[in-house]
Design a protein around this motif. Structure first.
Motif, PDB file in Angstrom:
ATOM      1  N   ALA A   1      -7.429   4.976  -6.990  1.00 46.48           N
ATOM      2  CA  ALA A   1      -6.801   4.404  -8.189  1.00 46.48           C
ATOM      3  C   ALA A   1      -5.523   3.664  -7.753  1.00 46.48           C
ATOM      4  O   ALA A   1      -5.545   2.950  -6.755  1.00 46.48           O
ATOM      5  CB  ALA A   1      -6.499   5.500  -9.197  1.00 46.48           C
ATOM      6  N   ASN A   2      -4.449   3.829  -8.481  1.00 46.39           N
ATOM      7  CA  ASN A   2      -3.225   3.114  -8.129  1.00 46.39           C
ATOM      8  C   ASN A   2      -2.591   3.705  -6.868  1.00 46.39           C
ATOM      9  O   ASN A   2      -2.433   4.913  -6.749  1.00 46.39           O
ATOM     10  CB  ASN A   2      -2.217   3.195  -9.281  1.00 46.39           C
ATOM     11  CG  ASN A   2      -2.682   2.413 -10.491  1.00 46.39           C
ATOM     12  OD1 ASN A   2      -3.686   1.704 -10.440  1.00 46.39           O
ATOM     13  ND2 ASN A   2      -1.958   2.537 -11.583  1.00 46.39           N
ATOM     14  N   HIS A   3      -2.240   2.833  -5.931  1.00 39.02           N
ATOM     15  CA  HIS A   3      -1.566   3.303  -4.724  1.00 39.02           C
ATOM     16  C   HIS A   3      -0.797   2.157  -4.066  1.00 39.02           C
ATOM     17  O   HIS A   3      -1.062   0.984  -4.327  1.00 39.02           O
ATOM     18  CB  HIS A   3      -2.571   3.899  -3.732  1.00 39.02           C
ATOM     19  CG  HIS A   3      -3.641   2.942  -3.297  1.00 39.02           C
ATOM     20  ND1 HIS A   3      -4.824   2.796  -3.972  1.00 39.02           N
ATOM     21  CD2 HIS A   3      -3.705   2.079  -2.255  1.00 39.02           C
ATOM     22  CE1 HIS A   3      -5.577   1.893  -3.369  1.00 39.02           C
ATOM     23  NE2 HIS A   3      -4.922   1.428  -2.324  1.00 39.02           N
ATOM     24  N   ASP A   4       0.166   2.547  -3.228  1.00 36.89           N
ATOM     25  CA  ASP A   4       0.931   1.583  -2.448  1.00 36.89           C
ATOM     26  C   ASP A   4       0.321   1.488  -1.056  1.00 36.89           C
ATOM     27  O   ASP A   4      -0.110   2.495  -0.493  1.00 36.89           O
ATOM     28  CB  ASP A   4       2.393   2.034  -2.300  1.00 36.89           C
ATOM     29  CG  ASP A   4       3.152   1.951  -3.613  1.00 36.89           C
ATOM     30  OD1 ASP A   4       2.685   1.252  -4.540  1.00 36.89           O
ATOM     31  OD2 ASP A   4       4.211   2.595  -3.707  1.00 36.89           O
ATOM     32  N   VAL A   5       0.307   0.287  -0.492  1.00 34.48           N
ATOM     33  CA  VAL A   5      -0.233   0.074   0.850  1.00 34.48           C
ATOM     34  C   VAL A   5       0.920  -0.283   1.782  1.00 34.48           C
ATOM     35  O   VAL A   5       1.602  -1.301   1.589  1.00 34.48           O
ATOM     36  CB  VAL A   5      -1.301  -1.037   0.849  1.00 34.48           C
ATOM     37  CG1 VAL A   5      -1.827  -1.275   2.267  1.00 34.48           C
ATOM     38  CG2 VAL A   5      -2.448  -0.662  -0.090  1.00 34.48           C
ATOM     39  N   HIS A   6       1.125   0.587   2.769  1.00 34.85           N
ATOM     40  CA  HIS A   6       2.197   0.419   3.751  1.00 34.85           C
ATOM     41  C   HIS A   6       1.596   0.225   5.142  1.00 34.85           C
ATOM     42  O   HIS A   6       0.451   0.587   5.398  1.00 34.85           O
ATOM     43  CB  HIS A   6       3.059   1.690   3.821  1.00 34.85           C
ATOM     44  CG  HIS A   6       3.791   2.045   2.582  1.00 34.85           C
ATOM     45  ND1 HIS A   6       5.125   1.775   2.405  1.00 34.85           N
ATOM     46  CD2 HIS A   6       3.384   2.661   1.452  1.00 34.85           C
ATOM     47  CE1 HIS A   6       5.518   2.225   1.217  1.00 34.85           C
ATOM     48  NE2 HIS A   6       4.477   2.766   0.615  1.00 34.85           N
ATOM     49  N   CYS A   7       2.417  -0.266   6.065  1.00 36.82           N
ATOM     50  CA  CYS A   7       2.107  -0.151   7.478  1.00 36.82           C
ATOM     51  C   CYS A   7       2.485   1.258   7.907  1.00 36.82           C
ATOM     52  O   CYS A   7       3.614   1.697   7.655  1.00 36.82           O
ATOM     53  CB  CYS A   7       2.881  -1.169   8.299  1.00 36.82           C
ATOM     54  SG  CYS A   7       2.740  -0.865  10.082  1.00 36.82           S
ATOM     55  N   ALA A   8       1.555   1.976   8.549  1.00 37.21           N
ATOM     56  CA  ALA A   8       1.820   3.352   8.957  1.00 37.21           C
ATOM     57  C   ALA A   8       2.809   3.423  10.115  1.00 37.21           C
ATOM     58  O   ALA A   8       3.432   4.450  10.338  1.00 37.21           O
ATOM     59  CB  ALA A   8       0.516   4.038   9.351  1.00 37.21           C
ATOM     60  N   ARG A   9       2.948   2.334  10.857  1.00 38.86           N
ATOM     61  CA  ARG A   9       3.847   2.364  12.017  1.00 38.86           C
ATOM     62  C   ARG A   9       5.287   2.095  11.628  1.00 38.86           C
ATOM     63  O   ARG A   9       6.196   2.807  12.047  1.00 38.86           O
ATOM     64  CB  ARG A   9       3.399   1.347  13.068  1.00 38.86           C
ATOM     65  CG  ARG A   9       2.036   1.677  13.694  1.00 38.86           C
ATOM     66  CD  ARG A   9       1.756   0.768  14.863  1.00 38.86           C
ATOM     67  NE  ARG A   9       2.698   0.988  15.969  1.00 38.86           N
ATOM     68  CZ  ARG A   9       2.963   0.102  16.909  1.00 38.86           C
ATOM     69  NH1 ARG A   9       2.374  -1.076  16.893  1.00 38.86           N
ATOM     70  NH2 ARG A   9       3.815   0.384  17.867  1.00 38.86           N
ATOM     71  N   CYS A  10       5.541   1.054  10.828  1.00 41.86           N
ATOM     72  CA  CYS A  10       6.928   0.690  10.512  1.00 41.86           C
ATOM     73  C   CYS A  10       7.305   1.012   9.071  1.00 41.86           C
ATOM     74  O   CYS A  10       8.483   0.983   8.722  1.00 41.86           O
ATOM     75  CB  CYS A  10       7.173  -0.791  10.799  1.00 41.86           C
ATOM     76  SG  CYS A  10       6.313  -1.905   9.681  1.00 41.86           S
ATOM     77  N   GLY A  11       6.319   1.299   8.220  1.00 43.33           N
ATOM     78  CA  GLY A  11       6.617   1.726   6.861  1.00 43.33           C
ATOM     79  C   GLY A  11       6.717   0.630   5.826  1.00 43.33           C
ATOM     80  O   GLY A  11       6.852   0.926   4.632  1.00 43.33           O
ATOM     81  N   SER A  12       6.658  -0.634   6.234  1.00 44.94           N
ATOM     82  CA  SER A  12       6.792  -1.721   5.251  1.00 44.94           C
ATOM     83  C   SER A  12       5.822  -1.543   4.083  1.00 44.94           C
ATOM     84  O   SER A  12       4.637  -1.266   4.291  1.00 44.94           O
ATOM     85  CB  SER A  12       6.493  -3.080   5.901  1.00 44.94           C
ATOM     86  OG  SER A  12       7.481  -3.436   6.825  1.00 44.94           O
ATOM     87  N   LEU A  13       6.336  -1.743   2.877  1.00 43.86           N
ATOM     88  CA  LEU A  13       5.473  -1.760   1.691  1.00 43.86           C
ATOM     89  C   LEU A  13       4.939  -3.175   1.529  1.00 43.86           C
ATOM     90  O   LEU A  13       5.704  -4.116   1.279  1.00 43.86           O
ATOM     91  CB  LEU A  13       6.267  -1.359   0.448  1.00 43.86           C
ATOM     92  CG  LEU A  13       5.536  -1.539  -0.889  1.00 43.86           C
ATOM     93  CD1 LEU A  13       4.258  -0.707  -0.947  1.00 43.86           C
ATOM     94  CD2 LEU A  13       6.469  -1.188  -2.049  1.00 43.86           C
TER      95      LEU A  13
END
Ligand SMILES: [Zn+2]
Ligand SMILES: [Zn+2]
Length: 143
Positions: free
Chosen positions: A79-91
């Protein structure tokens, strides 16, 4: 550099974006339907900033072009979610509205979109230390 969608006759410009460390790249059509500056506490926390400038587009007009293995989804993946880079954390973007739409963080775009934010939203919960100094309309919550 710009690139174009491959469909014959389709001249929609594609915009490139990426995370801080460069592990994740994406491409999105320059066809955003709306763009807003959100001052809600969730957007402030997820970006570490006074507000989040974002633009909305149908989810299928955005593609991850590099680094699928580095994606981190915060929230409900179905459903609703945020997608980040797992290495640096950028949203990079949020999947919203029953999974059909993406809210792209404008700060992660490498190319400039045609659209500009048209209003400030959730100003009722904005950071007290931040003063809005432009003339865009302000809404306490959603317009
Ligand atoms: Zn990264
Ligand atoms: Zn928000």
């Amino acid at each position: 550099m710009t690139s174009f969608a491959s469909a014959p006759g389709n001249t929609v410009r594609r915009l490139r974006g990426q995370c801080l460390c460069g592990s994740v790249h994406y491409a999105v059509d320059d066809a955003f339907v709306y763009a807003l500056n959100c001052h809600c506490s969730l957007c402030r926390r997820s970006t570490g900033s006074a507000f989040k400038p974002f633009a909305g587009i149908e989810r299928d007009k955005l593609d991850i072009t590099l680094g699928h293995e580095h994606l981190h989804r915060f929230g409900d993946p179905l459903a609703n979610h945020d997608v980040h880079c797992a290495r640096c954390g950028s949203l990079l973007f949020s999947v919203v509205r029953d999974g059909g739409w993406a809210h792209v963080t404008l700060g992660t775009l490498a190319d400039a979109p045609s659209i500009r934010p048209s209003a400030h939203i959730f100003v009722g919960s904005k950071a007290p230390w931040f003063e809005i100094t432009d003339n865009l309309p302000q809404f306490d919550e959603l317009p």
